[in-house]
Design a protein around this motif. Structure first.
Motif, PDB file in Angstrom:
ATOM      1  N   SER A  58       0.861  -1.195   0.000  1.00 37.85           N
ATOM      2  CA  SER A  58       0.000   0.000   0.000  1.00 37.85           C
ATOM      3  C   SER A  58       0.894   1.241   0.000  1.00 37.85           C
ATOM      4  O   SER A  58       2.116   1.132   0.174  1.00 37.85           O
ATOM      5  CB  SER A  58      -0.887   0.021   1.253  1.00 37.85           C
ATOM      6  OG  SER A  58      -0.092   0.242   2.410  1.00 37.85           O
ATOM      7  N   THR A  60       0.772   3.506   2.348  1.00 36.88           N
ATOM      8  CA  THR A  60       1.214   3.648   3.744  1.00 36.88           C
ATOM      9  C   THR A  60       2.464   2.803   3.985  1.00 36.88           C
ATOM     10  O   THR A  60       3.445   3.270   4.586  1.00 36.88           O
ATOM     11  CB  THR A  60       0.085   3.180   4.695  1.00 36.88           C
ATOM     12  OG1 THR A  60      -1.104   3.890   4.355  1.00 36.88           O
ATOM     13  CG2 THR A  60       0.435   3.464   6.139  1.00 36.88           C
ATOM     14  N   LEU A  63       5.591   4.259   2.414  1.00 37.96           N
ATOM     15  CA  LEU A  63       6.213   5.294   3.256  1.00 37.96           C
ATOM     16  C   LEU A  63       6.979   4.661   4.410  1.00 37.96           C
ATOM     17  O   LEU A  63       8.120   5.044   4.701  1.00 37.96           O
ATOM     18  CB  LEU A  63       5.136   6.245   3.792  1.00 37.96           C
ATOM     19  CG  LEU A  63       4.534   7.187   2.741  1.00 37.96           C
ATOM     20  CD1 LEU A  63       3.176   7.708   3.191  1.00 37.96           C
ATOM     21  CD2 LEU A  63       5.497   8.351   2.461  1.00 37.96           C
ATOM     22  N   THR A  84      -2.282  16.886   5.392  1.00 39.38           N
ATOM     23  CA  THR A  84      -2.119  15.765   4.472  1.00 39.38           C
ATOM     24  C   THR A  84      -2.980  14.637   5.004  1.00 39.38           C
ATOM     25  O   THR A  84      -3.619  14.781   6.056  1.00 39.38           O
ATOM     26  CB  THR A  84      -0.652  15.319   4.365  1.00 39.38           C
ATOM     27  OG1 THR A  84      -0.557  14.144   3.524  1.00 39.38           O
ATOM     28  CG2 THR A  84      -0.049  14.948   5.721  1.00 39.38           C
ATOM     29  N   THR A  88       0.745   9.757   5.874  1.00 41.37           N
ATOM     30  CA  THR A  88       2.089  10.341   5.779  1.00 41.37           C
ATOM     31  C   THR A  88       2.774  10.289   7.140  1.00 41.37           C
ATOM     32  O   THR A  88       3.950   9.924   7.246  1.00 41.37           O
ATOM     33  CB  THR A  88       2.009  11.808   5.296  1.00 41.37           C
ATOM     34  OG1 THR A  88       1.110  11.898   4.189  1.00 41.37           O
ATOM     35  CG2 THR A  88       3.372  12.324   4.886  1.00 41.37           C
ATOM     36  N   CYS A 158       1.645   9.966  -3.322  1.00 41.49           N
ATOM     37  CA  CYS A 158       0.439   9.113  -3.359  1.00 41.49           C
ATOM     38  C   CYS A 158      -0.739   9.757  -4.075  1.00 41.49           C
ATOM     39  O   CYS A 158      -1.691   9.067  -4.433  1.00 41.49           O
ATOM     40  CB  CYS A 158       0.038   8.722  -1.944  1.00 41.49           C
ATOM     41  SG  CYS A 158       1.168   7.525  -1.200  1.00 41.49           S
ATOM     42  N   GLN A 159      -0.716  11.095  -4.256  1.00 37.11           N
ATOM     43  CA  GLN A 159      -1.819  11.765  -4.956  1.00 37.11           C
ATOM     44  C   GLN A 159      -1.365  12.361  -6.287  1.00 37.11           C
ATOM     45  O   GLN A 159      -2.102  13.141  -6.878  1.00 37.11           O
ATOM     46  CB  GLN A 159      -2.397  12.890  -4.074  1.00 37.11           C
ATOM     47  CG  GLN A 159      -2.978  12.369  -2.760  1.00 37.11           C
ATOM     48  CD  GLN A 159      -3.708  13.434  -1.971  1.00 37.11           C
ATOM     49  OE1 GLN A 159      -3.779  14.595  -2.359  1.00 37.11           O
ATOM     50  NE2 GLN A 159      -4.261  13.037  -0.832  1.00 37.11           N
ATOM     51  N   TYR A 308      -8.656  18.104   4.265  1.00 37.14           N
ATOM     52  CA  TYR A 308      -9.098  17.187   5.299  1.00 37.14           C
ATOM     53  C   TYR A 308      -9.731  17.976   6.421  1.00 37.14           C
ATOM     54  O   TYR A 308      -9.235  19.063   6.718  1.00 37.14           O
ATOM     55  CB  TYR A 308      -7.887  16.388   5.799  1.00 37.14           C
ATOM     56  CG  TYR A 308      -7.318  15.551   4.655  1.00 37.14           C
ATOM     57  CD1 TYR A 308      -7.833  14.304   4.373  1.00 37.14           C
ATOM     58  CD2 TYR A 308      -6.315  16.068   3.835  1.00 37.14           C
ATOM     59  CE1 TYR A 308      -7.342  13.543   3.303  1.00 37.14           C
ATOM     60  CE2 TYR A 308      -5.831  15.323   2.767  1.00 37.14           C
ATOM     61  CZ  TYR A 308      -6.342  14.071   2.495  1.00 37.14           C
ATOM     62  OH  TYR A 308      -5.887  13.370   1.434  1.00 37.14           O
TER      63      TYR A 308
HETATM   64  C1  LIG Z   1      -3.664   7.659  -0.154  1.00 31.71           C
HETATM   65  C2  LIG Z   1      -2.541   8.327   0.529  1.00 31.71           C
HETATM   66  C3  LIG Z   1      -1.614   7.610   1.298  1.00 31.71           C
HETATM   67  C4  LIG Z   1      -1.809   6.172   1.698  1.00 31.71           C
HETATM   68  O1  LIG Z   1      -1.955   5.271   0.686  1.00 31.71           O
HETATM   69  P1  LIG Z   1      -2.707   3.868   0.971  1.00 31.71           P
HETATM   70  O2  LIG Z   1      -2.421   3.102  -0.286  1.00 31.71           O
HETATM   71  O3  LIG Z   1      -4.146   4.152   1.169  1.00 31.71           O
HETATM   72  O4  LIG Z   1      -2.061   3.244   2.146  1.00 31.71           O
HETATM   73  C5  LIG Z   1      -0.522   8.298   1.804  1.00 31.71           C
HETATM   74  N1  LIG Z   1      -0.364   9.622   1.607  1.00 31.71           N
HETATM   75  C6  LIG Z   1      -1.250  10.341   0.905  1.00 31.71           C
HETATM   76  C7  LIG Z   1      -1.003  11.804   0.714  1.00 31.71           C
HETATM   77  C8  LIG Z   1      -2.366   9.729   0.358  1.00 31.71           C
HETATM   78  O5  LIG Z   1      -3.265  10.463  -0.329  1.00 31.71           O
END
Ligand SMILES: *Cc1c(COP(=O)(O)O)cnc(C)c1O
Length: 363
Positions: A58, A60, A63, A84, A88, A158-159, A308
């Motif tokens: 994933s 997460t 990271l 965020t 993170t 991730c985004q 958020y």
């Molecule tokens: C989605 C997201 C994550 C986590 O990713 P997962 O695959 O859901 O674990 C981490 N950081 C940001 C900024 C995200 O948008």
């Protein structure tokens, strides 16, 4: 009904190819780290213009593993924006290190690099710039400060799959960078998935061991590793989608442009910086009386959202860090004003007009 994200239309447009990919995996019987994963890793590395990519469980976990690989652990501090997604900071906490929050820029919603230096202590080991909503953080400034202070940079991309900063794709700046393939992301699997990108062959070797029980050779475990792997079914899905992602990101940009052209003079629309592009994972506007406006939109069948509502420094799970309301004024203000409008590649113009007009009416 206009949803915030619609994954059904996209699936319908690629169903046949997805079916072929999945049956290829099923008949191969290589369900974990098979051929499809290796191919996807190569294709995504080529797409990102980086040396190497590995698939993990994933975003997460990407990271978390990236921080472990960089030697981050108990007693260390890692600087993370207060605005965020929680993941993170969770990646930092899993290592035993402490997340240290920093405020964001009013216009880009990204890390405020002018505030970075003041937070660096002897314990600070790394910074995680997040390319939030799909637009790159100011990487020249982040990299300069990191260089000056001797800090490791781990990007949270991730985004921002495919976003560029000065003609270079995000994900190629730090020691390593993390991607999520959560279904709603710009490149989304049909389940959980993530990846780490890097240009450093030694980093990738360590990460390959870390995601797979710490082994380089079967049954020989040099480090305490993890079980965090992208599975072959998800890799097969991602290979189909990666080929289309630039086209989909273009459609997102066009949808954003239409929103901005309608809303531009009445609402604070996303700031576009000339030296980077935006892949609009989220189309974020700022409005007064956000909660009332959100309720009206939802009541009219429009799936608007908030990214958020509660900043990281005010989350219950981080109360032990001793932050208080007022510590990060920009983040807190944006948490009260941000409104995410429906955006996905297949959204049609009529829906965008409906959303925008309903929003203007509510205002
Ligand atoms: C989605 C997201 C994550 C986590 O990713 P997962 O695959 O859901 O674990 C981490 N950081 C940001 C900024 C995200 O948008």
């Amino acid at each position: 009904m206009i949803p915030l994200v619609d994954l059904k239309k996209q699936y319908a447009s690629i169903a046949e190819e997805i079916g072929d990919g999945l049956s290829r995996v099923l008949t191969s019987s290589q369900y974990i780290l098979g051929e499809e994963v290796i191919k996807f890793e190569e294709e995504f590395a080529e797409y990102l213009e980086v040396g190497y990519v590995i698939g993990v469980g994933s975003g997460t976990e990407a990271l978390h593993l990236s921080l472990v690989e960089a030697g981050i652990g108990a007693g260390d501090e890692v600087i993370v924006p207060a605005n965020t997604y929680i993941a993170t900071a969770l990646g930092v906490s899993y290592t035993g290190a402490t997340p240290v929050f920093v405020d964001i820029n009013e216009d880009t919603f990204n890390i405020d690099s002018t505030a970075l230096k003041g937070l660096v202590t002897e314990k600070t080991k790394a910074i995680i710039p997040v390319h939030l909503y799909g637009q790159s953080a100011d990487m020249d400034e982040v990299m300069a400060i990191a260089g000056e202070c001797g800090l490791t940079v781990i990007e949270d991309a991730c985004q921002a799959h495919g976003a560029r900063y000065k003609d270079k794709r995000v994900g190629g700046f730090g020691r390593s960078s993390s991607f999520s393939f959560f279904p709603g992301k710009n490149l989304g699997a049909y389940g959980d998935g993530g990846a780490i990108a890097t240009n450093d062959p030694e980093v990738i070797e360590r990460l390959k061991a870390l995601r797979n029980y710490g082994q380089k050779e079967k049954y020989h475990h040099d480090v305490i590793g993890f079980n965090s792997r992208l599975d072959s079914m998800q890799a097969a899905v991602l290979r189909v989608k990666l080929r289309r992602m630039d086209g989909w990101n273009k459609l997102r940009r066009e949808a954003a442009k239409l929103y901005t052209s309608i809303l531009g003079d009445k609402v604070m629309t996303p700031a576009l910086k000339g030296d980077r592009d935006h892949v609009f994972h989220i189309y974020a506007v700022r409005v007064a009386e956000r909660d009332r406006v959100l309720k009206e939109l939802n009541g009219a069948g429009i799936g608007a959202g908030i990214h958020y509502p509660l900043p990281l420094h005010l989350q219950q799970c981080y109360r032990g860090l001793g932050y208080r309301k007022g510590d990060f004024p920009v983040t807190e203000r944006i948490a009260g004003e941000e409104l995410s409008l429906p955006i996905f590649p297949e959204i049609d113009e009529a829906s965008i007009h409906t959303v925008a007009e309903t929003l203007l009416k509510a205002l």
